[in-house]
Motif scaffolding. Structure first.
Motif, PDB file in Angstrom:
ATOM      1  N   LEU A  28       0.895  -1.162   0.000  1.00  0.00           N
ATOM      2  CA  LEU A  28       0.000   0.000   0.000  1.00  0.00           C
ATOM      3  C   LEU A  28       0.930   1.208   0.000  1.00  0.00           C
ATOM      4  CD1 LEU A  28      -2.948   1.058   0.217  1.00  0.00           C
ATOM      5  CD2 LEU A  28      -2.605   1.126   2.707  1.00  0.00           C
ATOM      6  N   GLY A  29       1.360   1.610  -1.204  1.00  0.00           N
ATOM      7  CA  GLY A  29       2.473   2.548  -1.275  1.00  0.00           C
ATOM      8  C   GLY A  29       3.691   1.883  -0.665  1.00  0.00           C
ATOM      9  N   GLN A  30       4.286   2.539   0.334  1.00  0.00           N
ATOM     10  CA  GLN A  30       5.420   1.946   1.051  1.00  0.00           C
ATOM     11  C   GLN A  30       4.970   1.153   2.276  1.00  0.00           C
ATOM     12  OE1 GLN A  30       7.666   5.668   1.529  1.00  0.00           O
ATOM     13  NE2 GLN A  30       9.234   4.835   0.175  1.00  0.00           N
ATOM     14  N   TRP A  31       3.700   1.186   2.614  1.00  0.00           N
ATOM     15  CA  TRP A  31       3.176   0.350   3.684  1.00  0.00           C
ATOM     16  C   TRP A  31       3.055  -1.093   3.183  1.00  0.00           C
ATOM     17  CZ3 TRP A  31      -1.498   3.042   6.550  1.00  0.00           C
ATOM     18  CH2 TRP A  31      -1.084   4.304   7.029  1.00  0.00           C
ATOM     19  N   THR A  32       2.886  -2.033   4.124  1.00  0.00           N
ATOM     20  CA  THR A  32       2.675  -3.425   3.751  1.00  0.00           C
ATOM     21  C   THR A  32       1.475  -3.980   4.502  1.00  0.00           C
ATOM     22  OG1 THR A  32       5.069  -3.744   3.447  1.00  0.00           O
ATOM     23  CG2 THR A  32       3.701  -5.716   3.592  1.00  0.00           C
ATOM     24  N   LEU A  33       0.452  -4.380   3.755  1.00  0.00           N
ATOM     25  CA  LEU A  33      -0.710  -5.063   4.311  1.00  0.00           C
ATOM     26  C   LEU A  33      -0.332  -6.526   4.535  1.00  0.00           C
ATOM     27  CD1 LEU A  33      -3.175  -3.598   1.696  1.00  0.00           C
ATOM     28  CD2 LEU A  33      -3.103  -2.897   4.096  1.00  0.00           C
ATOM     29  N   ARG A  34      -0.660  -7.079   5.727  1.00  0.00           N
ATOM     30  CA  ARG A  34      -0.186  -8.430   6.055  1.00  0.00           C
ATOM     31  C   ARG A  34      -1.307  -9.289   6.647  1.00  0.00           C
ATOM     32  NH1 ARG A  34       5.056  -6.798   9.633  1.00  0.00           N
ATOM     33  NH2 ARG A  34       3.392  -5.655  10.731  1.00  0.00           N
ATOM     34  N   ALA A  44       3.079   0.176   8.914  1.00  0.00           N
ATOM     35  CA  ALA A  44       2.871   1.545   8.440  1.00  0.00           C
ATOM     36  C   ALA A  44       4.149   2.348   8.594  1.00  0.00           C
ATOM     37  CB  ALA A  44       1.719   2.196   9.199  1.00  0.00           C
ATOM     38  N   VAL A  45       5.060   2.157   7.661  1.00  0.00           N
ATOM     39  CA  VAL A  45       6.270   2.975   7.594  1.00  0.00           C
ATOM     40  C   VAL A  45       6.393   3.522   6.181  1.00  0.00           C
ATOM     41  CG1 VAL A  45       7.468   1.714   9.430  1.00  0.00           C
ATOM     42  CG2 VAL A  45       7.778   0.998   7.058  1.00  0.00           C
ATOM     43  N   GLY A  46       6.846   4.744   6.075  1.00  0.00           N
ATOM     44  CA  GLY A  46       6.950   5.368   4.773  1.00  0.00           C
ATOM     45  C   GLY A  46       5.624   5.988   4.336  1.00  0.00           C
ATOM     46  N   ASP A  47       5.493   6.187   3.049  1.00  0.00           N
ATOM     47  CA  ASP A  47       4.350   6.873   2.451  1.00  0.00           C
ATOM     48  C   ASP A  47       3.374   5.854   1.885  1.00  0.00           C
ATOM     49  OD1 ASP A  47       2.579   8.446   1.037  1.00  0.00           O
ATOM     50  OD2 ASP A  47       4.100   9.428  -0.205  1.00  0.00           O
ATOM     51  N   PRO A  48       2.105   5.865   2.323  1.00  0.00           N
ATOM     52  CA  PRO A  48       1.145   4.901   1.766  1.00  0.00           C
ATOM     53  C   PRO A  48       0.687   5.240   0.352  1.00  0.00           C
ATOM     54  CG  PRO A  48       0.027   6.367   3.286  1.00  0.00           C
ATOM     55  CD  PRO A  48       1.500   6.703   3.375  1.00  0.00           C
ATOM     56  N   GLY A  49       1.112   6.380  -0.163  1.00  0.00           N
ATOM     57  CA  GLY A  49       0.780   6.730  -1.537  1.00  0.00           C
ATOM     58  C   GLY A  49      -0.612   7.287  -1.728  1.00  0.00           C
ATOM     59  N   ARG A  50      -1.285   7.622  -0.634  1.00  0.00           N
ATOM     60  CA  ARG A  50      -2.625   8.197  -0.699  1.00  0.00           C
ATOM     61  C   ARG A  50      -2.882   8.928   0.603  1.00  0.00           C
ATOM     62  NH1 ARG A  50      -6.014   2.783  -1.398  1.00  0.00           N
ATOM     63  NH2 ARG A  50      -4.193   2.299  -2.689  1.00  0.00           N
TER      64      ARG A  50
END
Length: 249
Positions: free
Chosen positions: A23-29, A43-49
């Motif tokens: 999710l952008g730079q996030w990771t759904l797990r 939730a690290v970095g930019d999620p792109g939205r």
């Protein structure tokens, strides 16, 4: 990314979920409910939205897979403050502790001839470290994926101590340390950790990282005695009641 975010990515690679979606730079797990780390969004970095849209995506992903929505966020970060402002709350009900200390330190070099590190987990290792001899497929995926070693120490002919180590770059990620109740206070935890450190060094690591709930004072004291110190903390956050249930339909 800053050093805290980069280290969180290292830890995530050492504890891989069954399903991981960007999710952008996030990771759904998702890992069928096995551990908070493998069933929350990193939730690290930019999620792109925009953040509200990102949190909605977290809810949708979780609901589609039958787990509770959660984000793993660096403590006292701008993002954590934004998540709180969006109406999410600390997941204080998280069974293993919602506030986690990330510890780092150089690998110790003391010899440990009384313990060994195996390439595959034995039934005895599973029973001590995970309280089962028959792990489910998601549990097995998380615990066995990657370059992993399974430390064991015997006492009175049985597996009395166990630990898991995973190599990511030059890091040794340590988890699942356990000592059978009848054999505690004999130094077995230190013994098996020294063996794991030797194994990690042989596989290119020169430092280790551990994720320990801040309420686990015994583990924190043990790792401090081995030269570890706190690098940062993270917390789990979830939506307030009825924040995103309506999106399940």
């Amino acid at each position: 990314m800053n050093s805290r975010e980069k280290l969180e990515i290292v830890c995530a690679k050492a504890w891989p979920a069954v399903v991981e979606e960007p999710l952008g730079q996030w990771t759904l797990r998702w890992a069928d409910g096995f551990t908070g780390r493998a069933n929350s969004t990193l939730a690290v970095g930019d999620p792109g939205r925009p953040l509200p849209d990102a949190l909605e995506a977290v809810c949708d992903f979780a609901h589609a897979r039958g787990i509770s929505p959660a984000v793993q966020v660096l403590e006292d970060s701008d993002l954590e403050r934004a998540v709180a402002a969006a109406g999410w709350r600390e997941q204080v009900e998280h069974a293993a502790g919602h506030q986690v200390s990330v510890l780092t330190g150089p690998l110790p070099s003391a010899p440990s001839p009384d313990a060994e590190v195996l390439d595959q987990a034995t039934p005895e290792w599973w029973e001590l470290a995970e309280n089962t001899r028959e792990p489910g497929s998601a549990q097995r995926h998380v615990v066995t994926t990657g370059k992993v070693g399974y430390g064991v120490v015997l006492a009175d002919g049985i597996t009395a101590g166990a630990v898991r180590g995973a190599i990511v770059d030059d890091w040794l990620h340590v988890s699942r340390l356990a000592v059978a109740p009848a054999f505690r206070r004999r130094g077995l935890a230190t013994t098996v950790l020294h063996a794991l450190a030797d194994w990690g060094r042989a596989h290119g690591a020169d430092k280790w990282v551990l994720q320990v709930a801040v309420g686990n004072t015994g583990a924190l004291a043990l790792y401090s005695a081995l030269g570890c110190s706190e690098h940062h903390r993270y917390r789990y956050w979830g939506p307030a009641p009825r924040t995103c249930e309506d999106r399940q339909s």
